[in-house]
Design a protein around this motif. Structure first.
Motif, PDB file in Angstrom:
ATOM      1  N   GLN A 116       0.833  -1.197   0.000  1.00  0.00           N
ATOM      2  CA  GLN A 116       0.000   0.000   0.000  1.00  0.00           C
ATOM      3  C   GLN A 116       0.871   1.252   0.000  1.00  0.00           C
ATOM      4  O   GLN A 116       2.042   1.225   0.362  1.00  0.00           O
ATOM      5  CB  GLN A 116      -0.910   0.007   1.237  1.00  0.00           C
ATOM      6  CG  GLN A 116      -1.712  -1.257   1.448  1.00  0.00           C
ATOM      7  CD  GLN A 116      -2.736  -1.489   0.360  1.00  0.00           C
ATOM      8  OE1 GLN A 116      -3.322  -0.529  -0.156  1.00  0.00           O
ATOM      9  NE2 GLN A 116      -2.983  -2.750   0.018  1.00  0.00           N
ATOM     10  N   SER A 117       0.271   2.373  -0.387  1.00  0.00           N
ATOM     11  CA  SER A 117       0.966   3.655  -0.301  1.00  0.00           C
ATOM     12  C   SER A 117       1.049   4.073   1.164  1.00  0.00           C
ATOM     13  O   SER A 117       0.279   3.580   1.999  1.00  0.00           O
ATOM     14  CB  SER A 117       0.196   4.725  -1.090  1.00  0.00           C
ATOM     15  OG  SER A 117      -1.017   5.036  -0.430  1.00  0.00           O
ATOM     16  N   PRO A 118       1.983   4.979   1.515  1.00  0.00           N
ATOM     17  CA  PRO A 118       2.080   5.431   2.911  1.00  0.00           C
ATOM     18  C   PRO A 118       0.776   6.005   3.447  1.00  0.00           C
ATOM     19  O   PRO A 118       0.452   5.820   4.619  1.00  0.00           O
ATOM     20  CB  PRO A 118       3.174   6.501   2.856  1.00  0.00           C
ATOM     21  CG  PRO A 118       3.985   6.153   1.664  1.00  0.00           C
ATOM     22  CD  PRO A 118       3.023   5.575   0.667  1.00  0.00           C
ATOM     23  N   ILE A 119       0.024   6.673   2.595  1.00  0.00           N
ATOM     24  CA  ILE A 119      -1.234   7.272   3.040  1.00  0.00           C
ATOM     25  C   ILE A 119      -2.247   6.184   3.379  1.00  0.00           C
ATOM     26  O   ILE A 119      -2.942   6.254   4.406  1.00  0.00           O
ATOM     27  CB  ILE A 119      -1.786   8.223   1.958  1.00  0.00           C
ATOM     28  CG1 ILE A 119      -0.826   9.405   1.772  1.00  0.00           C
ATOM     29  CG2 ILE A 119      -3.176   8.724   2.329  1.00  0.00           C
ATOM     30  CD1 ILE A 119      -1.192  10.326   0.634  1.00  0.00           C
ATOM     31  N   MET A 120      -2.329   5.148   2.552  1.00  0.00           N
ATOM     32  CA  MET A 120      -3.246   4.045   2.842  1.00  0.00           C
ATOM     33  C   MET A 120      -2.763   3.257   4.060  1.00  0.00           C
ATOM     34  O   MET A 120      -3.583   2.787   4.861  1.00  0.00           O
ATOM     35  CB  MET A 120      -3.363   3.131   1.619  1.00  0.00           C
ATOM     36  CG  MET A 120      -4.087   3.755   0.443  1.00  0.00           C
ATOM     37  SD  MET A 120      -5.762   4.327   0.878  1.00  0.00           S
ATOM     38  CE  MET A 120      -6.543   2.776   1.372  1.00  0.00           C
ATOM     39  N   GLN A 121      -1.458   3.106   4.193  1.00  0.00           N
ATOM     40  CA  GLN A 121      -0.923   2.430   5.378  1.00  0.00           C
ATOM     41  C   GLN A 121      -1.347   3.171   6.647  1.00  0.00           C
ATOM     42  O   GLN A 121      -1.787   2.557   7.625  1.00  0.00           O
ATOM     43  CB  GLN A 121       0.600   2.365   5.293  1.00  0.00           C
ATOM     44  CG  GLN A 121       1.124   1.426   4.227  1.00  0.00           C
ATOM     45  CD  GLN A 121       2.631   1.567   4.041  1.00  0.00           C
ATOM     46  OE1 GLN A 121       3.256   2.479   4.577  1.00  0.00           O
ATOM     47  NE2 GLN A 121       3.215   0.664   3.259  1.00  0.00           N
ATOM     48  N   ALA A 122      -1.204   4.492   6.618  1.00  0.00           N
ATOM     49  CA  ALA A 122      -1.591   5.301   7.773  1.00  0.00           C
ATOM     50  C   ALA A 122      -3.085   5.199   8.035  1.00  0.00           C
ATOM     51  O   ALA A 122      -3.519   5.135   9.196  1.00  0.00           O
ATOM     52  CB  ALA A 122      -1.194   6.759   7.542  1.00  0.00           C
TER      53      ALA A 122
ATOM     54  N   VAL B 190       8.668   6.039   6.679  1.00  0.00           N
ATOM     55  CA  VAL B 190       9.118   4.779   6.060  1.00  0.00           C
ATOM     56  C   VAL B 190       9.356   4.984   4.569  1.00  0.00           C
ATOM     57  O   VAL B 190      10.326   4.474   3.994  1.00  0.00           O
ATOM     58  CB  VAL B 190       8.090   3.658   6.299  1.00  0.00           C
ATOM     59  CG1 VAL B 190       8.495   2.388   5.546  1.00  0.00           C
ATOM     60  CG2 VAL B 190       7.953   3.368   7.784  1.00  0.00           C
ATOM     61  N   ALA B 191       8.478   5.745   3.937  1.00  0.00           N
ATOM     62  CA  ALA B 191       8.598   5.989   2.496  1.00  0.00           C
ATOM     63  C   ALA B 191       9.812   6.840   2.155  1.00  0.00           C
ATOM     64  O   ALA B 191      10.234   6.877   0.994  1.00  0.00           O
ATOM     65  CB  ALA B 191       7.330   6.664   1.970  1.00  0.00           C
ATOM     66  N   SER B 192      10.381   7.506   3.166  1.00  0.00           N
ATOM     67  CA  SER B 192      11.554   8.344   2.936  1.00  0.00           C
ATOM     68  C   SER B 192      12.855   7.574   3.069  1.00  0.00           C
ATOM     69  O   SER B 192      13.937   8.151   2.986  1.00  0.00           O
ATOM     70  CB  SER B 192      11.553   9.520   3.925  1.00  0.00           C
ATOM     71  OG  SER B 192      10.407  10.327   3.709  1.00  0.00           O
ATOM     72  N   ASN B 193      12.724   6.267   3.323  1.00  0.00           N
ATOM     73  CA  ASN B 193      13.899   5.370   3.383  1.00  0.00           C
ATOM     74  C   ASN B 193      14.903   5.765   4.454  1.00  0.00           C
ATOM     75  O   ASN B 193      16.109   5.733   4.248  1.00  0.00           O
ATOM     76  CB  ASN B 193      14.600   5.314   2.017  1.00  0.00           C
ATOM     77  CG  ASN B 193      13.695   4.747   0.936  1.00  0.00           C
ATOM     78  OD1 ASN B 193      12.983   3.766   1.170  1.00  0.00           O
ATOM     79  ND2 ASN B 193      13.704   5.357  -0.229  1.00  0.00           N
TER      80      ASN B 193
ATOM     81  N   SER C 237      11.183   1.866   9.893  1.00  0.00           N
ATOM     82  CA  SER C 237      10.804   0.660   9.166  1.00  0.00           C
ATOM     83  C   SER C 237       9.298   0.480   9.233  1.00  0.00           C
ATOM     84  O   SER C 237       8.620   1.033  10.118  1.00  0.00           O
ATOM     85  CB  SER C 237      11.493  -0.571   9.766  1.00  0.00           C
ATOM     86  OG  SER C 237      10.999  -0.823  11.066  1.00  0.00           O
ATOM     87  N   LEU C 238       8.771  -0.298   8.315  1.00  0.00           N
ATOM     88  CA  LEU C 238       7.339  -0.566   8.303  1.00  0.00           C
ATOM     89  C   LEU C 238       6.934  -1.292   9.580  1.00  0.00           C
ATOM     90  O   LEU C 238       5.886  -1.000  10.167  1.00  0.00           O
ATOM     91  CB  LEU C 238       6.970  -1.400   7.069  1.00  0.00           C
ATOM     92  CG  LEU C 238       5.480  -1.690   6.865  1.00  0.00           C
ATOM     93  CD1 LEU C 238       4.672  -0.399   6.796  1.00  0.00           C
ATOM     94  CD2 LEU C 238       5.268  -2.520   5.600  1.00  0.00           C
ATOM     95  N   ALA C 239       7.765  -2.233  10.016  1.00  0.00           N
ATOM     96  CA  ALA C 239       7.471  -2.955  11.251  1.00  0.00           C
ATOM     97  C   ALA C 239       7.451  -2.000  12.441  1.00  0.00           C
ATOM     98  O   ALA C 239       6.623  -2.134  13.345  1.00  0.00           O
ATOM     99  CB  ALA C 239       8.496  -4.059  11.468  1.00  0.00           C
ATOM    100  N   GLY C 240       8.365  -1.035  12.439  1.00  0.00           N
ATOM    101  CA  GLY C 240       8.393  -0.056  13.516  1.00  0.00           C
ATOM    102  C   GLY C 240       7.159   0.815  13.523  1.00  0.00           C
ATOM    103  O   GLY C 240       6.616   1.139  14.589  1.00  0.00           O
ATOM    104  N   ALA C 241       6.684   1.215  12.335  1.00  0.00           N
ATOM    105  CA  ALA C 241       5.464   2.022  12.248  1.00  0.00           C
ATOM    106  C   ALA C 241       4.256   1.220  12.718  1.00  0.00           C
ATOM    107  O   ALA C 241       3.371   1.748  13.400  1.00  0.00           O
ATOM    108  CB  ALA C 241       5.257   2.507  10.814  1.00  0.00           C
ATOM    109  N   VAL C 242       4.234  -0.068  12.365  1.00  0.00           N
ATOM    110  CA  VAL C 242       3.151  -0.941  12.836  1.00  0.00           C
ATOM    111  C   VAL C 242       3.210  -1.078  14.351  1.00  0.00           C
ATOM    112  O   VAL C 242       2.180  -1.052  15.031  1.00  0.00           O
ATOM    113  CB  VAL C 242       3.242  -2.325  12.162  1.00  0.00           C
ATOM    114  CG1 VAL C 242       2.273  -3.304  12.811  1.00  0.00           C
ATOM    115  CG2 VAL C 242       2.947  -2.207  10.671  1.00  0.00           C
ATOM    116  N   ALA C 243       4.424  -1.205  14.890  1.00  0.00           N
ATOM    117  CA  ALA C 243       4.588  -1.302  16.342  1.00  0.00           C
ATOM    118  C   ALA C 243       4.048  -0.052  17.028  1.00  0.00           C
ATOM    119  O   ALA C 243       3.405  -0.133  18.085  1.00  0.00           O
ATOM    120  CB  ALA C 243       6.060  -1.500  16.692  1.00  0.00           C
ATOM    121  N   LEU C 244       4.299   1.113  16.435  1.00  0.00           N
ATOM    122  CA  LEU C 244       3.770   2.364  16.988  1.00  0.00           C
ATOM    123  C   LEU C 244       2.244   2.343  16.984  1.00  0.00           C
ATOM    124  O   LEU C 244       1.611   2.723  17.975  1.00  0.00           O
ATOM    125  CB  LEU C 244       4.289   3.554  16.189  1.00  0.00           C
ATOM    126  CG  LEU C 244       3.708   4.922  16.588  1.00  0.00           C
ATOM    127  CD1 LEU C 244       4.030   5.252  18.034  1.00  0.00           C
ATOM    128  CD2 LEU C 244       4.248   6.020  15.662  1.00  0.00           C
TER     129      LEU C 244
END
Length: 271
Positions: A9-15, A147-150, A155-162
């Protein structure tokens, strides 16, 4: 499985998906009102302390540390956007707090804060929690945008953890608004609806945060620090005072320590 789904998904959809989850957990907490007319204050204060610990840990591990790293990668001293963004986040919440009419659940017998209004007390109670849910949604959205800014530390896992951590601490917040509403005389159904509605701002803030840093990447370190400052303002202004208002400071502090440890574990182990 969740990571695999979000990675496409895009970062916006992920959020959006992540903050819909945090809103759902707020609704779960508000749903307590169907089973209990009250919650043992010791339990609630422990949960509010836990929420404080989660938000403090998330502010550093998920927001400030990546903000400093991002700024240094951009050739800017890391402390500048960290300090500036952090203070701006607190100032923004303080200004909104001073203007928006609201009534804190722990201070339901006191005078409302913000500009004078004739709005019902139930609306003012909901607005208080809604105000404080905004930086949580913003933090999740900015994390997915990072995450999208590399950024190596993002990391995606870190954003999910948040998102998981914010979701965990949303449970007591949902209960903290629905139970007082029922004591105000509203039905269980209306108390639940108002309580869960307080979390509806999180998907809005999450999408705005992700879109802002995705399309305007130079502001990313400031946005990360801004979200951290806004969350720390909520902790200092509302959660810790409320958790200590009934004399359960030891339980609240224990909850804070556990919440910090859990969020630190989630962020470091998954991030």
């Amino acid at each position: 499985m969740i990571i695999d789904f979000l990675s496409g998904q895009s970062p916006i959809m992920q959020a959006l998906f992540a903050t819909l989850f945090t809103w759902f957990v707020t609704a779960l907490g508000a749903g307590i009102v169907f089973f209990f007319n009250n919650v043992d204050r010791r339990i609630l204060d422990s949960m509010l302390g836990f929420a404080s610990g989660v938000m403090i840990a998330a502010s550093f591990w998920s927001l400030l540390a990546p903000a400093i790293e991002t700024a240094e990668n951009q050739g800017v001293p890391g402390w500048i956007p960290a300090v500036v963004g952090f203070l701006l986040g607190g100032i923004f919440l303080r200004l909104v707090d001073a203007v928006l009419p609201h009534l804190h659940p722990a201070l339901a017998n006191s005078e409302p804060e913000g500009i004078k209004t004739k709005w019902q007390r139930s609306v003012l109670l909901v607005l208080a929690v809604t105000l404080h849910n905004f930086p949580e949604g913003l933090a999740v959205g900015v994390a997915f945008g990072a995450v999208a800014s590399n950024i190596p530390s993002a990391s995606l896992a870190g954003a999910v953890a948040l998102a998981v951590g914010i979701g965990l601490q949303n449970f007591p917040e949902g209960a903290a608004v629905s139970i007082p509403l029922k004591r105000e005389g509203l039905s269980s159904k209306k108390s639940f609806m108002y309580g869960q509605f307080s979390g509806a701002v999180e998907p809005v803030a999450g999408v705005l945060g992700a879109a802002a840093v995705y399309y305007m990447r130079p502001i990313l370190p400031y946005a990360l620090a801004f979200a951290a400052g806004a969350m720390i303002f909520v902790v200092g202004e509302e959660l810790i005072p409320e958790a200590n208002s009934e004399g359960n400071s030891h339980l609240a502090t224990t909850g804070l320590m556990l919440g910090f440890a859990v969020m630190m574990f989630l962020d470091v182990s998954l991030g």
